[in-house]
Motif scaffolding. Structure first.
Motif, PDB file in Angstrom:
ATOM      1  N   LEU A   1     -44.733 -13.742 -24.471  1.00  0.00           N
ATOM      2  CA  LEU A   1     -44.537 -15.171 -24.684  1.00  0.00           C
ATOM      3  C   LEU A   1     -43.435 -15.724 -23.791  1.00  0.00           C
ATOM      4  CD1 LEU A   1     -44.628 -15.278 -28.599  1.00  0.00           C
ATOM      5  CD2 LEU A   1     -46.422 -16.084 -27.044  1.00  0.00           C
ATOM      6  N   ALA A   2     -42.386 -14.913 -23.566  1.00  0.00           N
ATOM      7  CA  ALA A   2     -41.252 -15.360 -22.749  1.00  0.00           C
ATOM      8  C   ALA A   2     -40.451 -14.148 -22.328  1.00  0.00           C
ATOM      9  CB  ALA A   2     -40.369 -16.333 -23.534  1.00  0.00           C
ATOM     10  N   THR A   3     -39.687 -14.324 -21.240  1.00  0.00           N
ATOM     11  CA  THR A   3     -38.733 -13.320 -20.787  1.00  0.00           C
ATOM     12  C   THR A   3     -37.334 -13.814 -21.137  1.00  0.00           C
ATOM     13  OG1 THR A   3     -40.150 -12.615 -18.962  1.00  0.00           O
ATOM     14  CG2 THR A   3     -37.798 -12.106 -18.794  1.00  0.00           C
ATOM     15  N   LEU A   4     -36.588 -12.995 -21.890  1.00  0.00           N
ATOM     16  CA  LEU A   4     -35.217 -13.331 -22.256  1.00  0.00           C
ATOM     17  C   LEU A   4     -34.292 -12.560 -21.326  1.00  0.00           C
ATOM     18  CD1 LEU A   4     -35.504 -13.130 -26.152  1.00  0.00           C
ATOM     19  CD2 LEU A   4     -36.069 -15.040 -24.627  1.00  0.00           C
ATOM     20  N   ALA A   5     -33.523 -13.295 -20.535  1.00  0.00           N
ATOM     21  CA  ALA A   5     -32.716 -12.685 -19.469  1.00  0.00           C
ATOM     22  C   ALA A   5     -31.236 -12.817 -19.765  1.00  0.00           C
ATOM     23  CB  ALA A   5     -33.041 -13.346 -18.130  1.00  0.00           C
ATOM     24  N   GLY A   6     -30.508 -11.695 -19.650  1.00  0.00           N
ATOM     25  CA  GLY A   6     -29.062 -11.726 -19.791  1.00  0.00           C
ATOM     26  C   GLY A   6     -28.410 -12.258 -18.526  1.00  0.00           C
ATOM     27  N   GLU A   7     -27.599 -13.289 -18.695  1.00  0.00           N
ATOM     28  CA  GLU A   7     -26.892 -13.887 -17.556  1.00  0.00           C
ATOM     29  C   GLU A   7     -25.384 -13.724 -17.755  1.00  0.00           C
ATOM     30  OE1 GLU A   7     -28.329 -14.970 -14.971  1.00  0.00           O
ATOM     31  OE2 GLU A   7     -30.413 -15.305 -15.578  1.00  0.00           O
ATOM     32  N   SER A   8     -24.648 -13.752 -16.660  1.00  0.00           N
ATOM     33  CA  SER A   8     -23.195 -13.559 -16.724  1.00  0.00           C
ATOM     34  C   SER A   8     -22.562 -14.534 -17.701  1.00  0.00           C
ATOM     35  CB  SER A   8     -22.575 -13.749 -15.341  1.00  0.00           C
ATOM     36  OG  SER A   8     -23.059 -12.761 -14.451  1.00  0.00           O
TER      37      SER A   8
ATOM     38  N   ALA B   1     -27.028  -6.643 -21.109  1.00  0.00           N
ATOM     39  CA  ALA B   1     -26.125  -6.873 -19.979  1.00  0.00           C
ATOM     40  C   ALA B   1     -26.745  -7.815 -18.953  1.00  0.00           C
ATOM     41  CB  ALA B   1     -25.782  -5.541 -19.318  1.00  0.00           C
ATOM     42  N   ALA B   2     -25.887  -8.440 -18.165  1.00  0.00           N
ATOM     43  CA  ALA B   2     -26.343  -9.335 -17.103  1.00  0.00           C
ATOM     44  C   ALA B   2     -27.305  -8.599 -16.182  1.00  0.00           C
ATOM     45  CB  ALA B   2     -25.155  -9.868 -16.317  1.00  0.00           C
ATOM     46  N   GLY B   3     -28.406  -9.260 -15.863  1.00  0.00           N
ATOM     47  CA  GLY B   3     -29.436  -8.654 -15.021  1.00  0.00           C
ATOM     48  C   GLY B   3     -30.520  -7.948 -15.807  1.00  0.00           C
ATOM     49  N   SER B   4     -30.303  -7.730 -17.103  1.00  0.00           N
ATOM     50  CA  SER B   4     -31.319  -7.082 -17.938  1.00  0.00           C
ATOM     51  C   SER B   4     -32.251  -8.133 -18.531  1.00  0.00           C
ATOM     52  CB  SER B   4     -30.657  -6.289 -19.066  1.00  0.00           C
ATOM     53  OG  SER B   4     -29.821  -5.287 -18.548  1.00  0.00           O
ATOM     54  N   GLU B   5     -33.451  -7.695 -18.896  1.00  0.00           N
ATOM     55  CA  GLU B   5     -34.450  -8.600 -19.458  1.00  0.00           C
ATOM     56  C   GLU B   5     -35.100  -7.980 -20.684  1.00  0.00           C
ATOM     57  OE1 GLU B   5     -37.233  -9.422 -16.361  1.00  0.00           O
ATOM     58  OE2 GLU B   5     -35.929 -10.903 -15.363  1.00  0.00           O
ATOM     59  N   LEU B   6     -35.500  -8.850 -21.607  1.00  0.00           N
ATOM     60  CA  LEU B   6     -36.286  -8.468 -22.773  1.00  0.00           C
ATOM     61  C   LEU B   6     -37.558  -9.293 -22.789  1.00  0.00           C
ATOM     62  CD1 LEU B   6     -33.450  -8.457 -25.470  1.00  0.00           C
ATOM     63  CD2 LEU B   6     -34.573  -6.429 -24.512  1.00  0.00           C
ATOM     64  N   SER B   7     -38.594  -8.761 -23.421  1.00  0.00           N
ATOM     65  CA  SER B   7     -39.872  -9.453 -23.508  1.00  0.00           C
ATOM     66  C   SER B   7     -40.116  -9.884 -24.948  1.00  0.00           C
ATOM     67  CB  SER B   7     -41.007  -8.541 -23.032  1.00  0.00           C
ATOM     68  OG  SER B   7     -42.261  -9.185 -23.167  1.00  0.00           O
ATOM     69  N   LEU B   8     -40.140 -11.190 -25.177  1.00  0.00           N
ATOM     70  CA  LEU B   8     -40.535 -11.725 -26.477  1.00  0.00           C
ATOM     71  C   LEU B   8     -42.058 -11.771 -26.492  1.00  0.00           C
ATOM     72  CD1 LEU B   8     -39.939 -13.096 -29.215  1.00  0.00           C
ATOM     73  CD2 LEU B   8     -39.825 -15.277 -27.972  1.00  0.00           C
ATOM     74  N   ARG B   9     -42.664 -11.088 -27.472  1.00  0.00           N
ATOM     75  CA  ARG B   9     -44.111 -10.893 -27.437  1.00  0.00           C
ATOM     76  C   ARG B   9     -44.800 -11.368 -28.712  1.00  0.00           C
ATOM     77  NH1 ARG B   9     -45.867  -7.573 -23.340  1.00  0.00           N
ATOM     78  NH2 ARG B   9     -44.235  -6.530 -22.146  1.00  0.00           N
ATOM     79  N   ASN B  10     -46.061 -11.697 -28.551  1.00  0.00           N
ATOM     80  CA  ASN B  10     -47.010 -11.903 -29.638  1.00  0.00           C
ATOM     81  C   ASN B  10     -47.941 -10.707 -29.609  1.00  0.00           C
ATOM     82  OD1 ASN B  10     -48.905 -12.765 -31.509  1.00  0.00           O
ATOM     83  ND2 ASN B  10     -49.916 -14.170 -30.080  1.00  0.00           N
ATOM     84  N   GLY B  11     -47.661  -9.693 -30.459  1.00  0.00           N
ATOM     85  CA  GLY B  11     -48.379  -8.442 -30.320  1.00  0.00           C
ATOM     86  C   GLY B  11     -48.089  -7.864 -28.944  1.00  0.00           C
ATOM     87  N   PRO B  12     -49.131  -7.564 -28.147  1.00  0.00           N
ATOM     88  CA  PRO B  12     -48.893  -7.027 -26.801  1.00  0.00           C
ATOM     89  C   PRO B  12     -48.701  -8.101 -25.736  1.00  0.00           C
ATOM     90  CG  PRO B  12     -51.237  -6.994 -27.273  1.00  0.00           C
ATOM     91  CD  PRO B  12     -50.561  -7.527 -28.518  1.00  0.00           C
ATOM     92  N   LEU B  13     -48.846  -9.380 -26.086  1.00  0.00           N
ATOM     93  CA  LEU B  13     -48.854 -10.461 -25.109  1.00  0.00           C
ATOM     94  C   LEU B  13     -47.461 -11.063 -24.948  1.00  0.00           C
ATOM     95  CD1 LEU B  13     -52.135 -12.234 -26.290  1.00  0.00           C
ATOM     96  CD2 LEU B  13     -51.879 -10.493 -24.504  1.00  0.00           C
TER      97      LEU B  13
END
Length: 456
Positions: free
Chosen positions: A290-297, A276-288
């Motif tokens: 790499l990028a934040t994937l953010a839901g936008e309207s 949903a808009a305002g939510s974020e996911l973390s794309l990771r390399n193991g525990p590190l």
């Protein structure tokens, strides 16, 4: 062999290069053989980039970008790229994963002469397979790839994919210090182990970016490992995500699971249901991260999971009639006191033979000669404690099985061979030429872990 390298010094104006401050420009070269053409002029040139905030890194770029300009065409189309070399050194372009004629494969002294500074070369080939691919030089590779000469090539499905949204994410770790200056791309003692790693991760040239995606939508994420050394342990905690293709080739969609190991040169196509808009996911390399994937309207309503992608037209190997060959990937046992001497190191070997990158005649002595149209099973044996992403030019192969993990057979061009693993691959030798067969950890390749496979 018909080499088409041509001088460009007297004719730059005729190339339409005026006003190319932003780099490569897409333009029309003429009607192709099949359907509408996507053609490009692609310039390799120095470019200062800001990898470390406040500091400039003297990169080399394709089309004014590092990683390079995204090239696109449709499956079955002819892709025509006029490549202009504005670097101070010779170079080529290899089209990683594309099944093309040997004259277009971009290996210097094997399929073409190097493109010298100030010259251009016209690459022209049909793209028979849809999927996520990439391009890079195949000479002085540690240095040239390390400086940024890598870029994505996307071949769209001929009849559409079912995805409304997609993003291309190019993964690359840079060998730079805290001031953005390049550090060594290949260190012999590291090359004799897992490879020389960089220190600064990036996606599309940015460290730990925030990537906005349409909320509630299923988005195709094309992730390409354009790194010279790093194997990424990709994971997306808490995400609804499925795998749709591996290294350009479709599979039956399945959940990503805990993580996927993506070695240098490998690609993976994921379908992600954006939160949903305002939510974020973390794309990771193991525990590190790499990028934040953010839901936008998004104005669109939520979309369904697309059907499986259509299979590529790759010949199915007949295992019953296939000839069997074994390849041992091993350390060359160089004495440690010799590692820091000279410029050409022989640290790795295939079946007891170490490739010498300074010897232009190595390809004249192929490690195997295959008969055109015949079927083959290769047994790949890793006799080392390090992973090796094994890449074959010019043809796709089917991964059959492994003694280390359960595998559902699939087609690919690069297989991550784990430490002490034995795996079997199979293919039809349907493309004539002398093709490179090598590890895609670049300083492994440059210190011996490469061979030539002839198909005649």
């Amino acid at each position: 062999m018909n080499l088409t390298r041509r001088q460009v010094l007297a004719g730059l104006a005729s190339l339409g290069v005026v006003g190319l401050g932003a780099g490569g420009v897409r333009y029309w070269l003429g009607r192709p053989e099949n359907v509408a053409s996507h053609d490009y002029e692609l310039i390799a040139a120095p470019l200062d980039v800001e990898l470390v905030p406040g500091h400039k890194t003297p990169a080399w770029a394709y089309g004014g970008q590092a990683p390079g300009l995204e090239l696109r065409c449709k499956q079955g189309e002819r892709l025509r790229v006029r490549f202009v070399n504005r670097l101070s050194v010779p170079t080529t372009i290899h089209w990683h994963g594309i099944r093309l004629p040997i004259e277009m494969d971009g290996v210097p002294y094997v399929s073409q002469a190097p493109v010298l500074p100030g010259e251009f070369f016209d690459y022209s080939f049909i793209c028979p397979d849809a999927g996520s691919y990439w391009y890079h030089p195949h000479m002085a590779s540690s240095d040239q790839l390390g400086r940024g000469l890598v870029g994505p090539l996307i071949v769209e499905e001929a009849e559409g994919s079912g995805f409304v949204h997609e993003r291309t994410l190019c993964l690359k770790t840079w060998s730079v210090d805290g001031q953005g200056a390049f550090t060594a791309f290949s260190v012999p003692r590291e090359a004799a182990r897992g490879g020389t790693p960089g220190r600064l991760s990036s996606i599309n040239g940015q460290h730990n970016p925030r990537i906005s995606l349409p909320a509630g939508q299923v988005v195709r994420l094309r992730l390409l490992n354009l790194d010279s050394t790093i194997t990424y342990r990709l994971n997306l905690p808490g995400a609804e995500v499925r795998i749709y293709a591996l290294d350009g080739n479709p599979i039956t969609p399945r959940p990503l699971g805990k993580e996927y190991w993506l070695g240098p040169g490998m690609r993976i196509d994921l379908a992600l249901r954006v939160p949903a808009a305002g939510s974020e996911l973390s794309l990771r390399n193991g525990p590190l991260r790499l990028a934040t994937l953010a839901g936008e309207s998004s104005e669109s309503t939520g979309s369904d999971w697309p059907a499986a992608l259509p299979a590529n037209p790759i010949a199915e190997p007949d295992l019953g009639r296939a000839q069997r060959l074994r390849f041992n990937f091993e350390w060359a046992a160089m004495l440690s006191e010799n590692i820091e001497q000279g410029a050409a190191y022989k640290l790795w070997q295939i079946n007891g033979q170490a490739w010498d990158i300074q010897n232009k005649g190595c390809a004249d002595r192929p490690i195997a000669t295959l008969k055109l149209g015949e079927h083959y099973i290769f047994e790949l044996r890793n006799l080392t404690q390090y992973q090796h992403p094994i890449h074959l030019h010019g043809m796709a192969f089917k991964v059959l099985d492994s003694d280390r993990r359960s595998i559902e057979p699939y087609f690919t061009d690069t297989y991550l061979l784990g430490k002490n693993e034995t795996a079997r691959i199979a293919f039809v030798a349907d493309n004539p030429g002398v093709w490179m067969f090598h590890c895609h950890v670049i300083d492994h390749m440059e210190t011996g872990l490469m061979a030539a496979i002839a198909v005649v």
